[in-house]
Structure formats: structure tokens, C-alpha cells
Motif scaffolding. Structure first.
Motif, mmCIF file in Angstrom:
data_model
loop_
_atom_site.group_PDB
_atom_site.id
_atom_site.type_symbol
_atom_site.label_atom_id
_atom_site.label_comp_id
_atom_site.label_asym_id
_atom_site.label_seq_id
_atom_site.Cartn_x
_atom_site.Cartn_y
_atom_site.Cartn_z
ATOM 1 N N LEU A 277 0.813 -1.205 0.000
ATOM 2 C CA LEU A 277 0.000 0.000 0.000
ATOM 3 C C LEU A 277 0.851 1.262 0.000
ATOM 4 N N SER A 278 1.887 1.291 0.822
ATOM 5 C CA SER A 278 2.703 2.509 0.877
ATOM 6 C C SER A 278 3.343 2.805 -0.475
ATOM 7 N N ASN A 279 3.840 1.752 -1.143
ATOM 8 C CA ASN A 279 4.469 1.961 -2.458
ATOM 9 C C ASN A 279 3.443 2.400 -3.502
ATOM 10 N N SER A 280 2.299 1.729 -3.538
ATOM 11 C CA SER A 280 1.289 2.044 -4.561
ATOM 12 C C SER A 280 0.620 3.384 -4.287
ATOM 13 N N PHE A 281 0.398 3.721 -3.016
ATOM 14 C CA PHE A 281 -0.267 4.983 -2.698
ATOM 15 C C PHE A 281 0.583 6.176 -3.106
ATOM 16 N N VAL A 282 1.885 6.095 -2.914
ATOM 17 C CA VAL A 282 2.767 7.183 -3.333
ATOM 18 C C VAL A 282 2.620 7.428 -4.832
ATOM 19 N N ILE A 284 0.104 6.577 -6.762
ATOM 20 C CA ILE A 284 -1.233 7.088 -7.087
ATOM 21 C C ILE A 284 -1.323 8.584 -6.788
ATOM 22 N N LEU A 285 -0.871 8.983 -5.610
ATOM 23 C CA LEU A 285 -0.948 10.399 -5.230
ATOM 24 C C LEU A 285 -0.152 11.278 -6.180
ATOM 25 N N LYS A 395 -19.909 -14.894 -2.215
ATOM 26 C CA LYS A 395 -18.555 -14.801 -1.683
ATOM 27 C C LYS A 395 -17.494 -15.103 -2.724
ATOM 28 N N GLU A 396 -17.812 -15.946 -3.710
ATOM 29 C CA GLU A 396 -16.824 -16.234 -4.749
ATOM 30 C C GLU A 396 -16.581 -14.999 -5.618
ATOM 31 N N GLU A 397 -17.665 -14.325 -5.995
ATOM 32 C CA GLU A 397 -17.530 -13.101 -6.785
ATOM 33 C C GLU A 397 -16.790 -12.030 -5.983
ATOM 34 N N PHE A 398 -17.157 -11.909 -4.711
ATOM 35 C CA PHE A 398 -16.508 -10.942 -3.821
ATOM 36 C C PHE A 398 -15.009 -11.246 -3.697
ATOM 37 N N SER A 399 -14.676 -12.517 -3.543
ATOM 38 C CA SER A 399 -13.285 -12.910 -3.349
ATOM 39 C C SER A 399 -12.452 -12.626 -4.586
ATOM 40 N N LEU A 400 -13.018 -12.894 -5.780
ATOM 41 C CA LEU A 400 -12.290 -12.611 -7.014
ATOM 42 C C LEU A 400 -12.007 -11.119 -7.136
ATOM 43 N N GLU A 401 -12.973 -10.294 -6.767
ATOM 44 C CA GLU A 401 -12.739 -8.848 -6.815
ATOM 45 C C GLU A 401 -11.673 -8.435 -5.803
ATOM 46 N N GLY A 402 -11.668 -9.101 -4.652
ATOM 47 C CA GLY A 402 -10.640 -8.806 -3.663
ATOM 48 C C GLY A 402 -9.247 -9.107 -4.187
ATOM 49 N N ILE A 403 -9.077 -10.287 -4.800
ATOM 50 C CA ILE A 403 -7.765 -10.655 -5.360
ATOM 51 C C ILE A 403 -7.391 -9.697 -6.490
ATOM 52 N N THR A 404 -8.395 -9.350 -7.313
ATOM 53 C CA THR A 404 -8.146 -8.435 -8.424
ATOM 54 C C THR A 404 -7.708 -7.060 -7.920
ATOM 55 N N THR A 405 -8.285 -6.623 -6.810
ATOM 56 C CA THR A 405 -7.903 -5.325 -6.231
ATOM 57 C C THR A 405 -6.417 -5.314 -5.875
ATOM 58 N N PHE A 406 -5.949 -6.389 -5.276
ATOM 59 C CA PHE A 406 -4.525 -6.453 -4.935
ATOM 60 C C PHE A 406 -3.669 -6.489 -6.203
ATOM 61 N N GLY A 407 -4.171 -7.188 -7.234
ATOM 62 C CA GLY A 407 -3.431 -7.206 -8.491
ATOM 63 C C GLY A 407 -3.326 -5.826 -9.106
ATOM 64 N N LYS A 408 -4.404 -5.070 -9.076
ATOM 65 C CA LYS A 408 -4.395 -3.713 -9.637
ATOM 66 C C LYS A 408 -3.466 -2.806 -8.835
ATOM 67 N N LEU A 409 -3.473 -2.937 -7.522
ATOM 68 C CA LEU A 409 -2.543 -2.146 -6.709
ATOM 69 C C LEU A 409 -1.089 -2.489 -7.042
ATOM 70 N N SER A 410 -0.847 -3.770 -7.345
ATOM 71 C CA SER A 410 0.534 -4.195 -7.628
ATOM 72 C C SER A 410 1.071 -3.605 -8.921
ATOM 73 N N THR A 411 0.167 -3.167 -9.818
ATOM 74 C CA THR A 411 0.655 -2.554 -11.063
ATOM 75 C C THR A 411 1.394 -1.256 -10.779
#
Length: 823
Positions: A277-282, A284-285, A395-411
Motif C-alpha cells: 500500500l505505501s508503495n502504490s499509494f505514493v 497514485i498520489l 462470496k466467490e464473486e466478492f473474493s475474485l474482486e478482492g484478489i483483483t484489487t490487490f493485483g491492480k494495486l501491484s501494477t
């Protein structure tokens, strides 16, 4: 070194010949009695018997005398001193008796046999019968024998208080720390690193797949551990064990990802999630003009550019809330503009920001439960400032979005490394395997900037290929990494470094035959298990089990896989031939690769030993023949002991308990017991009402329903109420509803009333799973998965029997165990 003298006497009943060596192995006295002359020959040290006994008494005074088969020497000395009118003043220590303690159950304890058996040499030569019963010759070899026995006892005493360096060889997850010989699988490791670099340099940030293929015990998870040690400073590594519920594979993966993100980065006080988060937030800001151009934004960026982790500890307490609110507003707005406000991802992002923004451990724990969709009370929801999830959300749809969120942050940071390990148990579960293949496809399709790794046996991968969708196979097998057994030099280095961790020298600890037997095992883990067995045989006199046979090939249709297996078999045959050839080296006939055989005591061996320059160093000790007996339970006992320590250590870690996972573990345990007795499995329903995750079993002429309810908040009351309806409708069935003791205490009046009602019924109970019961539950599951994955190469029935015997008070295991048969 304590002083002692080694003597040998020849003659009967009077002394005819004597030799004395000191504790340095130096001959200090030799004499022949004139009362027993050799016909026609005079000798240099011929003396009257009385003079010899007088010399002996003056020389050794009150020191300990060591001799072999002391009963003979005692009788000779007693008769001789009596003959000259004096009492015998000596204390004798007997190597014949000591050897029986150190090396039990040998067929002979003659000096000749022991010296041959222990490969003892005098001046580089083995014990030879032509010189036997010469006092000097026998005394010299008795000295060497006694020195060996003393070394043996000293080393055994040391080993008894020294941890077995070979027993800790199982890597359960990449975040553990084990000895790592980097020359082993170096090329394979570099291949994986190159794929990570390719993903980072891909302008489309498309995820890729890789298969790490290796036989059981080849070091697949160990290689993942090396990857973690190397990349955790920059990349986020997410470790996911075998899923166990076909309707909750993605939620299982998402829960394990949250647990992995809670792991601290080596050498840092911060977690993977905080670093991400610290790396990606910098970054993004930096992209938001209103932040770059505002005085407040510039001040925040200045601090974070110096070190992004200052976000967590360099902001003054009085400004912390304001800064995090500022970050929350701007990051959320950026996310909505770049992606979308639909679905769950924006809410998940808000939860992640809340988690990292809080310093209070209680609030962080509540947010973690919220992120895992675990359910919270209205009071807890208000405390963390988030909205509760809808009870009926997918919960499966929710979980996939959760994993995808981390993937998008990792970009905005570095590629994710998502590892699926211990998957072999999926092979005989078609529905679960199909669901897993679908989940992998969804992750590769929707989660960007990630390397998805599967670790598998060769035959399992061939089986998975026939079940997975063709597009999944193509994506996940973009890179195949095959782990072959390392060469002999590398294996030997692994053993040497393992021994060195407890300051032991491998070549002193084991002899060449023992080492050759250890190196001939079919995998790294089998090799280390064999070394651990030798160590136990030495330190604790625990029987040495036979080498494990190779497991049968269960599935192998690919020509490449067949050729690969043939190459591996050829390597093993070559190793076996090397081992066999070592047995015919001119030393001693042997029963097997490790234990010298039993020569007939009155016959010489028909071989001649080479000189010392031709032979490797002889070990301090040799495994007794008795150690060849089989102890089939030892591997299981060692495994249970090691795993229990690890489970106890992890008990208070930030784990996510999902009821679907709990039920999946229970089903895995039940499926294992079905192999040894009849258990009928079913599930109950109550129309369209939502029930706790549960299973019904008929076993040993009784029916039981076992359910799990770790949810909190609004979802708890209706589920337990519906469960209680089943209790009323099935009076002949016993109902057990389980909740983990680490979960939040239930406070709602309606929920508490339903719990009380359930406990007052004759056929129902609400069970709080305390620490001891949780450890036993996880231990049973871990053991079963280890047997399925061939991490523990024993029969399932044998493993379960040991488990049940070790946990006689566990209600679940006693429920599932086969009932005792009446005569």
C-alpha cells in the motif's frame, strides 16, 4: 584424558606372556615368563613370574586396567599372584562387556570380530588371525577398541542432547526459514525470476503462469521459500494451500492471500500489505494533479518519497487521522475514475486503507474480519467506520474482486507471486479439481501483473491437464520448471551443511556405507529422512527402518513424462549400483549398504583390506544390527511432534477462519477414515433457509451432524435458529455446532438465547473449540494431507492408527475410529 592402562595376558592357569599399553597407545611393558618357556627359543624379555608381577604392580599401581574378556585376565592374574604368595591388587575394565552395551545384539564379541565389525586398524592394517593371541598384538587392538568405545559413548551422550539436524527438513510454507543450498536448482530458480522480470516489463502487465514439477520430496516448496527470501523485499508473495470446498475455492484463495499479506517482510517491522500500500499509494498520489499542486499534498508526498513506509510511523499522532482521511478521499476518487465504483472493489480498497490507517490492534482485527467477509456485529461495524456486507452476497464473486484489487494495486508496485501448493489431494476429487481449474482461469483472466505458480507431481500435472479448460492449460503452462534429483555432490553438500548446523562433522558421524545408503534415496526429503533415522539409531537406539520403496505411478500418459520418469529410474539404478559396488570393496562382507555382516568368529575374512591411504575416514560408530528392525510408526510420530509445535506456534497468528474451509477440512478427515471403515456422508436441508456449513455422518451405528458457525453479526442468529430446527426434526441424531474460541464473543440476546436452547436439548450442543481441540483438529487434517501429497510416505491406515492412539481424548477421532469388535 584420564589415565588408564591396557593389558593383555596369555597363559592358563599361570601367566605366560603380558603386554601393557598406556592411555596414549604406547607399549610400555612386555614380558614372557621363564616358568612357561617356548621350546628351543629364548626371548628378549624373558623374566621370572614373580619379577613380572612385581614390575606390573609398580608400573600400574592403583590405575584402571582395561582388557578384553576380563574374566580370563582376572583368572590368570589371580592364579599367578597366588602362585607367588601375593593377592591380586588390580581393578579391571572389560571391553567385552562395554561393547555389549554400545553395540547390542551382535553375534559375537570376540576381539577379532569387534575389530573387523568396527573396521578398526592398527598401523593401517586390519586385525589378522596370524597374530591373534600374542599379548602385544591383542593389547594394541584392545587399546584401539577401548578408544572407539569411549568415542562412541562420548558422541552418543552428545547426540542425546543435540537436536537431530536432519529431522527438520519439511518446508510447510515459503515464509519459514530452513537451510538453503543455493547451488541446488539454481537454474530453475533463475528461470522463475526471469518470468517475474518479463511480467514487470510487459506494458500490458498481463499475468503469466508457471508449473513447478517434481517428484514427492524433490524440494518444490523449498524452492518457493528461496523465492520468498529473495523477492519479499520488493514483491508480494501469496501462498495458497490446497482448497477443500468446491463451492468456495476463490474465497479460500482470497483468505490465504490476506493471511500472506499479514506476513512481515524479513528484516522489517512492516507487513507485505503495508509495503504494497505505501508503495502504490505514493505512485497514485503522484498522478493526481490536485494533490501535486496543493500545499498539503506536496507536504505528504515529500515525506513519502523519502520513504513510503513513513506513512505508518513518521506522521505526528495529532495529524494522523487527518492525513489518512486525505489519502482515503483522493485514492478512492482516483480508483473510481480509473476503474469503476461498481462491485466490491472500491469498498475493499476502503477497508484496506482503514486497516493500514489504524494503529489499534482491536480495530485492525475487526477490519481483517470485515475484509474476509466474516461478519461483524453492528457495534463493531460502527467502531471501524465501514458498512456491513450484504448477508446473501456471492462470496466467490466478492473474493475474485478482492484478489483483483490487490493485483491492480501491484501494477503501481511490483508483480505479485501467487503460489498454489500441496495440490496433489485434488486428484481424486473431480468436482473440487474442476472448481479449482475454473478459479485459476478467473485469476489469470482478471488479476493483472501476477505470476501464478502451481507446484505438482509429474503425473498429477498430466491428470490436471485432462480436466482443466484448454485455455487454462495454455496459460498456466507458459513456463514449466522441472526439478530433477540433484547430483551426488550437491546431495552430499546438503547433508554436510545440515550436520554443521549442530557442529557435527558428517564423515565423523556416518561412515561411507551409511552415507552411500543415505545418498541412494530417491528424493531430497527421503535422503534427509534416512539420515535422520541413522541419527536416531545412534543417539536413541531407535530401530532403523528400511528404505522407503518408490510409490507406484498413478497416472502417466504423456510420452515426455514417461521419458522423464525413465531417466529418473535410470539415475536411481545407477546410484544403487554404486552402492552395491561399494559393498564389495575389500573391507568386510555386508548384509546391506550400511551394516557390516557377521563373519564366523573362528574364520578369517577372505579379503585383504587396503592401506589407510586408500580408505576414507572411519566413523566414530556403526549402527548395531539390532537397528535393522522396522518401526513403522516412527515417521508418523516424528511428523506429529514437529507439526504440533508449528501449529501451536501459529495459533495466535492472524488467521482467517471460514466455515467453508472448516467443513472442507472435516470432510478431508472423514474421507480418510472412510478408507478404514464404513462412514455414510450426507447433508441436511431446511427448504430455502440458510444453514450453517455442516455434514451428517452415520458411523458406528450412530448419526451425527457436525456444523461450523464462526460468523458474527446479523448472520449468526438466523443460521443457529435454522440449525435448531434441524435438531428438533431429527431427535435420533446428535448435533454438534462448533465455533472457534478465537472468534468474537456472541453478545446478541437472540443469538445467546438460541445457544442456550441448543445446549439444553438432549441431542444438541454448541461447542467452543478451545486451543487444545483446535490443535488436534489441525493436526489430523495436516497429517492426512501430508499422506495424500506423499510428503509423508506411509499408508493412510497406518497414519490414522498412530494419530488415534496419540489423541485418545479427542472426541472427533474417537467418533470416527473403527469400533472395537466383540468376540
Amino acid at each position: 584424558m584420564d589415565r588408564y592402562f591396557v593389558i593383555d595376558t596369555e597363559g592358563s592357569p599361570l601367566l605366560r606372556e603380558i603386554a601393557v599399553f598406556d592411555h596414549h597407545g604406547k607399549l610400555i611393558y612386555e614380558a614372557f615368563s621363564t616358568e612357561s618357556p617356548v621350546q628351543g627359543r629364548r626371548r628378549l624379555h624373558d623374566k621370572p613370574l614373580a619379577r613380572i608381577l612385581e614390575d606390573l604392580t609398580a608400573l600400574v599401581s592403583d590405575q584402571t586396567l582395561v582388557c578384553h574378556y576380563a574374566q580370563h585376565d582376572r583368572q590368570v592374574l589371580a592364579h599367578s599372584f597366588h602362585h607367588v604368595g601375593c593377592p591380586s591388587p588390580f581393578r579391571l575394565k572389560c571391553t567385552w562387556e562395554l561393547a555389549q552395551t554400545c553395540f547390542p545384539n551382535l553375534p559375537s564379541y570376540s576381539l577379532k570380530y569387534l575389530c573387523r565389525y568396527l573396521q578398526i586398524r592398527g598401523h593401517g592394517k586390519i586385525f589378522h588371525s596370524d597374530h591373534h593371541h600374542s599379548a602385544r598384538y591383542d593389547a594394541e587392538f584392545t587399546y584401539y577398541l577401548y578408544a572407539r568405545i569411549m568415542k562412541h559413548q562420548d558422541m552418543v551422550n552428545r547426540l542425546q542432547t543435540t537436536p537431530n539436524p536432519f529431522s527438520s527438513n519439511r518446508v510447510d510454507n515459503p515464509f519459514q526459514d530452513h537451510l538453503d543450498l543455493r547451488s541446488v536448482y539454481h537454474t530453475e530458480y533463475e528461470t522463475l525470476k526471469s518470468v517475474i522480470l518479463d511480467i514487470k516489463q510487459d506494458p500490458n502487465q498481463q499475468s503469466r503462469g508457471a508449473i513447478v514439477i517434481g517428484e514427492p520430496g524433490s524440494g518444490k516448496t523449498h524452492l518457493m521459500m528461496r523465492l520468498a527470501k529473495e523477492v519479499l523485499a520488493t514483491n508480494r508473495l501469496l501462498f495458497i494451500r490446497q482448497p477443500n470446498h468446491p463451492q468456495a475455492v476463490l474465497h479460500h484463495a482470497y483468505s490465504r492471500i490476506l493471511e500472506s499479506l499479514a506476513e512481515k517482510i524479513p528484516g522489517s517491522e512492516f507487513t507485505q500489505l503495508e509495503q504494497l500500500l505505501s508503495n502504490s499509494f505514493v505512485r497514485i498520489l503522484e498522478q493526481i494533479p490536485s494533490v501535486r499542486n496543493a500545499e498539503k499534498g506536496q507536504a505528504i508526498l515529500k515525506v513519502l518519497k523519502e520513504n513510503s513506509l513513513y506513512l505508518y510511523h513518521n506522521i505526528p499522532a495529532q495529524k494522523r487521522l487527518d492525513v489518512w482521511d486525505y489519502i482515503d478521499r483522493n485514492i478512492t476518487r482516483w480508483w473510481t475514475e480509473r476503474y469503476t465504483a461498481a462491485g466490491y472493489s472500491q469498498d475493499i480498497l476502503k477497508g484496506i486503507i482503514k486497516f493500514c490507517g489504524y494503529t489499534d490492534a482491536s480495530k485492525k482485527s475487526k477490519v481483517r474480519r470485515w475484509l474476509a467477509a466474516g461478519g461483524l456485529s453492528e457495534e463493531d461495524i460502527a467502531d471501524i467506520g465501514l458498512e456491513d456486507w450484504h448477508e446473501n452476497m456471492g462470496k466467490e464473486e466478492f473474493s475474485l474482486e478482492g484478489i483483483t484489487t490487490f493485483g491492480k494495486l501491484s501494477t503501481l508496485d511490483e508483480p505479485l507471486i501467487i503460489i498454489f501448493d500441496q495440490l496433489e489431494g485434488l486428484a481424486d476429487k473431480p468436482a473440487l479439481l474442476e472448481s479449482f481449474g475454473h478459479a485459476v482461469k478467473e485469476i489469470l483472466t482478471h488479476v493483472p501483473n501476477s505470476l501464478v505458480i502451481l507446484t505438482l507431481f509429474p503425473d498429477r500435472w498430466q491428470q490436471f491437464r485432462h480436466v482443466f479448460d484448454g485455455s487454462v492449460v495454455d496459460r498456466i503452462s507458459q513456463h514449466e520448471v522441472h526439478l530433477q534429483i540433484p547430483d551426488q555432490a550437491q546431495l552430499h553438500d546438503i547433508l554436510r551443511q545440515k550436520a554443521a548446523t549442530v557442529d557435527l562433522d558428517l564423515d565423523t558421524l556416518f561412515g561411507p556405507r551409511e552415507i552411500q545408503d543415505i545418498l541412494a534415496q530417491p528424493s531430497i526429503r527421503a535422503m534427509l529422512n534416512r539420515a535422520a533415522a541413522y541419527y536416531r539409531a545412534l543417539a536413541q537406539n531407535i530401530p532403523l527402518p528400511p528404505s522407503q520403496p518408490d510409490p507406484p505411478v498413478l497416472f502417466d500418459k504423456s510420452m515426455d513424462a514417461r521419458l522423464q520418469r525413465l531417466e529418473q529410474e535410470f539415475t536411481r539404478v545407477k546410484q544403487a549400483l554404486l552402492t552395491l559396488s561399494s559393498l564389495f570393496q575389500p573391507l568386510a562382507v555386508t548384509k546391506d549398504v550400511s551394516i557390516p555382516s557377521t563373519p564366523v568368529p573362528d574364520q578369517d575374512l577372505a579379503v585383504t583390506a587396503p592401506g589407510p591411504e586408500q580408505r576414507p575416514a572411519v566413523p566414530v560408530f556403526t549402527i548395531p544390527s539390532a537397528a535393522l528392525s522396522t518401526d513403522p510408526d516412527q515417521l508418523v510420530l516424528d511428523f506429529l511432534t514437529a507439526q504440533q509445535k508449528q501449529i501451536e506456534k501459529d495459533y495466535h497468528r492472524a488467521l482467517i477462519l471460514a466455515d467453508s474451509d472448516e467443513l472442507g477440512k472435516l470432510l478431508e478427515i472423514i474421507n480418510a477414515f472412510q478408507k478404514i471403515q464404513s462412514i455414510v456422508v450426507d447433508q441436511l436441508s431446511l427448504g430455502k433457509r440458510v444453514l450453517p456449513e455442516h455434514i451428517k455422518i452415520d458411523v458406528n451405528r450412530s448419526s451425527h451432524v457436525i456444523g461450523f458457525l464462526n460468523l458474527s453479526g446479523a448472520a449468526f442468529a438466523p443460521r443457529i435458529k435454522n440449525f435448531n430446527q434441524l435438531v428438533v426434526s431429527n431427535p435420533k441424531t446428535q448435533f454438534h455446532l462448533i465455533r472457534d474460541a478465537r472468534e468474537p464473543q456472541i453478545k446478541g440476546a437472540v443469538s445467546l438465547k438460541e445457544i442456550e436452547w441448543l445446549n439444553q436439548t438432549e441431542n444438541g450442543s454448541f461447542r467452543i473449540m478451545e486451543k487444545a481441540e483446535r490443535i488436534q483438529f489441525e493436526l489430523a487434517y495436516t497429517l492426512i494431507v501430508a499422506v495424500q501429497n506423499r510428503d509423508l510416505e506411509v499408508e493412510m491406515a497406518e497414519a490414522l492408527q498412530v494419530l488415534v492412539n496419540q489423541q485418545p481424548q479427542d472426541w472427533l477421532l474417537q467418533l470416527l475410529r473403527p469400533a472395537a469388535r466383540s468376540n
